[in-house]
Design a protein around this motif. Structure first.
Motif, PDB file in Angstrom:
ATOM      1  N   TYR A  93      -9.618  38.249 -17.895  1.00 32.42           N
ATOM      2  CA  TYR A  93     -10.715  38.184 -18.854  1.00 32.42           C
ATOM      3  C   TYR A  93     -11.787  39.181 -18.444  1.00 32.42           C
ATOM      4  N   PRO A  94     -12.400  39.860 -19.404  1.00 29.57           N
ATOM      5  CA  PRO A  94     -13.571  40.674 -19.062  1.00 29.57           C
ATOM      6  C   PRO A  94     -14.731  39.723 -18.737  1.00 29.57           C
ATOM      7  N   PHE A  95     -15.709  40.227 -18.006  1.00 31.67           N
ATOM      8  CA  PHE A  95     -16.824  39.390 -17.557  1.00 31.67           C
ATOM      9  C   PHE A  95     -17.548  38.701 -18.721  1.00 31.67           C
ATOM     10  N   ASP A  96     -17.664  39.386 -19.855  1.00 35.60           N
ATOM     11  CA  ASP A  96     -18.386  38.776 -20.976  1.00 35.60           C
ATOM     12  C   ASP A  96     -17.624  37.600 -21.596  1.00 35.60           C
ATOM     13  N   ALA A 145     -16.172  35.266 -19.456  1.00 30.88           N
ATOM     14  CA  ALA A 145     -15.993  34.394 -18.290  1.00 30.88           C
ATOM     15  C   ALA A 145     -16.004  32.914 -18.670  1.00 30.88           C
ATOM     16  N   GLN A 146     -16.785  32.559 -19.681  1.00 30.86           N
ATOM     17  CA  GLN A 146     -16.835  31.162 -20.110  1.00 30.86           C
ATOM     18  C   GLN A 146     -15.460  30.705 -20.625  1.00 30.86           C
ATOM     19  N   GLU A 147     -14.765  31.573 -21.341  1.00 34.78           N
ATOM     20  CA  GLU A 147     -13.402  31.261 -21.808  1.00 34.78           C
ATOM     21  C   GLU A 147     -12.459  31.069 -20.623  1.00 34.78           C
ATOM     22  N   ALA A 148     -12.592  31.950 -19.633  1.00 30.68           N
ATOM     23  CA  ALA A 148     -11.747  31.856 -18.439  1.00 30.68           C
ATOM     24  C   ALA A 148     -11.985  30.526 -17.730  1.00 30.68           C
ATOM     25  N   TRP A 149     -13.261  30.145 -17.612  1.00 30.99           N
ATOM     26  CA  TRP A 149     -13.605  28.882 -16.972  1.00 30.99           C
ATOM     27  C   TRP A 149     -13.014  27.704 -17.755  1.00 30.99           C
ATOM     28  N   ALA A 150     -13.122  27.745 -19.068  1.00 29.88           N
ATOM     29  CA  ALA A 150     -12.572  26.671 -19.905  1.00 29.88           C
ATOM     30  C   ALA A 150     -11.061  26.561 -19.722  1.00 29.88           C
ATOM     31  N   LYS A 151     -10.384  27.707 -19.667  1.00 29.05           N
ATOM     32  CA  LYS A 151      -8.928  27.680 -19.463  1.00 29.05           C
ATOM     33  C   LYS A 151      -8.597  27.085 -18.098  1.00 29.05           C
ATOM     34  N   SER A 152      -9.351  27.450 -17.091  1.00 28.04           N
ATOM     35  CA  SER A 152      -9.133  26.910 -15.749  1.00 28.04           C
ATOM     36  C   SER A 152      -9.349  25.401 -15.731  1.00 28.04           C
ATOM     37  N   ALA A 153     -10.388  24.944 -16.415  1.00 24.47           N
ATOM     38  CA  ALA A 153     -10.719  23.519 -16.456  1.00 24.47           C
ATOM     39  C   ALA A 153      -9.647  22.686 -17.154  1.00 24.47           C
ATOM     40  N   THR A 170      -1.001  28.988 -15.201  1.00 26.17           N
ATOM     41  CA  THR A 170       0.097  29.310 -14.304  1.00 26.17           C
ATOM     42  C   THR A 170      -0.406  30.406 -13.369  1.00 26.17           C
ATOM     43  N   GLY A 171      -0.789  30.037 -12.157  1.00 29.02           N
ATOM     44  CA  GLY A 171      -1.334  30.983 -11.209  1.00 29.02           C
ATOM     45  C   GLY A 171      -2.838  31.145 -11.386  1.00 29.02           C
ATOM     46  N   LYS A 172      -3.305  32.321 -11.028  1.00 29.11           N
ATOM     47  CA  LYS A 172      -4.745  32.598 -11.007  1.00 29.11           C
ATOM     48  C   LYS A 172      -5.222  33.163 -12.337  1.00 29.11           C
ATOM     49  N   ILE A 173      -6.472  32.863 -12.654  1.00 26.23           N
ATOM     50  CA  ILE A 173      -7.151  33.448 -13.818  1.00 26.23           C
ATOM     51  C   ILE A 173      -8.156  34.449 -13.258  1.00 26.23           C
ATOM     52  N   ILE A 174      -8.076  35.677 -13.707  1.00 23.42           N
ATOM     53  CA  ILE A 174      -8.916  36.765 -13.199  1.00 23.42           C
ATOM     54  C   ILE A 174     -10.058  37.043 -14.166  1.00 23.42           C
ATOM     55  N   VAL A 175     -11.267  37.170 -13.615  1.00 19.02           N
ATOM     56  CA  VAL A 175     -12.432  37.616 -14.382  1.00 19.02           C
ATOM     57  C   VAL A 175     -12.818  38.966 -13.791  1.00 19.02           C
ATOM     58  N   GLU A 176     -12.736  40.010 -14.626  1.00 21.52           N
ATOM     59  CA  GLU A 176     -13.024  41.362 -14.161  1.00 21.52           C
ATOM     60  C   GLU A 176     -14.503  41.663 -14.294  1.00 21.52           C
TER      61      GLU A 176
END
Length: 183
Positions: free
Chosen positions: A158-161, A163-171, A176-182
């Protein structure tokens, strides 16, 4: 405590890793050594097997829900990366002097078992793990990566802007594996 190390040396052990396709579990499987049973969702069984698990259980099956491997052997230790697994299930799967290493955010039954274990003489124990890697630990992991013995499974970038989506997916708990925020 049970005579084994993540680098595969030491006394042999029968290990269980829950949520083995997640960010922590996927590393734990690769560092497991000895006999490793792992749980994950059906869509990730082949991935977890390719990471080195000897036996993989779909967590939605009766065997997976009860953490029962095909040999019927109890586990010397369990690396619990799945917050929904109750202490009762973990405890019944442990060998007499087994150890649960709680990596996930502990649920109420896990916290109570941890507190109860402090005040009793039960041989079956639970430890809540807060990982703090030192320089030597990081060098060890980096060397394993250079040698191709340890790989990172990446779920998504995920691009930094976003990051909230990435966090929601992690939650959600099903990456499957790691979620990256660039950055």
């Amino acid at each position: 405590m049970i005579g084994t190390k993540f680098d595969g040396t030491g006394k042999g052990a029968n290990k269980l890793i829950t949520a083995a396709s997640g960010g922590v579990g996927s590393y734990a499987v690769q560092l497991g050594g000895h006999h490793v049973t792992a749980t994950c969702g059906a869509r990730n069984v082949d991935l977890v097997r390719s990471l080195g698990a000897d036996e993989v259980l779909d967590y939605k099956t009766p065997e997976g829900q009860n953490l029962k491997n095909s040999s019927g052997k109890k586990y010397d230790y369990i690396i619990n990366c799945a917050p929904a697994v109750p202490w009762k299930t973990l405890k019944s799967s442990l060998s007499n002097e087994g150890l649960v290493m709680e990596v996930a955010q502990p649920n109420f039954s896990i916290l109570m078992a941890f507190i109860w274990g402090i005040f009793t003489f039960s041989k079956k124990k639970i430890k809540i793990i807060v990982v703090s890697l030192g320089k030597n630990d990081l060098q060890f992991l980096a060397e394993l990566m250079r040698e191709g013995k340890l790989k990172t499974v990446i779920d998504s970038n995920y691009p930094f802007d976003r990051a909230q989506e990435a966090w929601a997916k992690s939650a959600e708990g099903h990456a499957t594996g790691k979620i990256i925020v660039e950055m």
